[in-house]
Design a protein around this motif. Sequence first.
Motif, mmCIF file in Angstrom:
data_model
loop_
_atom_site.group_PDB
_atom_site.id
_atom_site.type_symbol
_atom_site.label_atom_id
_atom_site.label_comp_id
_atom_site.label_asym_id
_atom_site.label_seq_id
_atom_site.Cartn_x
_atom_site.Cartn_y
_atom_site.Cartn_z
ATOM 1 N N ALA A 15 0.841 -1.199 0.000
ATOM 2 C CA ALA A 15 0.000 0.000 0.000
ATOM 3 C C ALA A 15 0.877 1.250 0.000
ATOM 4 O O ALA A 15 0.576 2.233 -0.685
ATOM 5 N N PHE A 19 1.046 4.294 -2.771
ATOM 6 C CA PHE A 19 0.872 5.693 -2.410
ATOM 7 C C PHE A 19 2.089 6.526 -2.812
ATOM 8 O O PHE A 19 1.957 7.588 -3.429
ATOM 9 N N VAL A 98 -5.599 13.088 -1.156
ATOM 10 C CA VAL A 98 -4.705 13.145 0.009
ATOM 11 C C VAL A 98 -5.307 14.091 1.050
ATOM 12 O O VAL A 98 -5.801 15.169 0.718
ATOM 13 N N VAL A 99 -5.240 13.673 2.319
ATOM 14 C CA VAL A 99 -5.788 14.457 3.415
ATOM 15 C C VAL A 99 -4.660 15.249 4.076
ATOM 16 O O VAL A 99 -3.679 14.667 4.553
ATOM 17 N N ASP A 116 -1.276 13.304 5.627
ATOM 18 C CA ASP A 116 -1.264 11.927 6.109
ATOM 19 C C ASP A 116 -0.892 11.028 4.934
ATOM 20 O O ASP A 116 -1.543 11.072 3.890
ATOM 21 N N ASP A 117 0.141 10.201 5.099
ATOM 22 C CA ASP A 117 0.594 9.353 3.988
ATOM 23 C C ASP A 117 -0.200 8.051 3.847
ATOM 24 O O ASP A 117 0.144 7.212 3.018
ATOM 25 N N THR A 118 -1.253 7.874 4.618
ATOM 26 C CA THR A 118 -2.121 6.692 4.632
ATOM 27 C C THR A 118 -1.411 5.434 5.114
ATOM 28 O O THR A 118 -1.988 4.355 5.086
ATOM 29 N N CYS A 119 -0.160 5.561 5.535
ATOM 30 C CA CYS A 119 0.652 4.409 5.950
ATOM 31 C C CYS A 119 1.099 4.540 7.398
ATOM 32 O O CYS A 119 2.000 3.829 7.837
#
Length: 135
Positions: A15, A19, A98-99, A116-119
């Motif tokens: 993931a 990203f 992207v947030v 936030d890199d979602t990771c």
Amino acid sequence: MRINLTSVFVDDQRAALAFYTDVLGFTKHHDIPLGGDNSWLTVVSPESPDGPELLLEPCGHPAVQPYRNALVEDGIPLVQFAVDDVEAEHARLTAAGVVFTQPPTDIGTAVIAVFDDTCGNLVQLVAEKAGADNP
């Protein structure tokens, strides 16, 4: 002495690779299986393919989760990436879903933003301004 490699701990390497390549625009450099689901997985900037590598490192060590949670809770980015135009990157990344936890902000010597890199990490973008304190 120079920086050759640095790392960011990620919840899921695949993931994170998606990203960091598909959304942020980095290029996969190494993907060497290490057993199980883990790899020596690095990305580089397409602007500097022979430059420093970013290791997307599995976050399995017991110290990682409390460390990252504390940073995120306090709003502290784990990593910083230089860009030419923070506002343009903010617009591009926001359009990609992207947030951002901090919108583009002028801090005097630079413009910064945090997302936030979602990771599991916060990432800061920075565009330094030319001037007396910046070459």
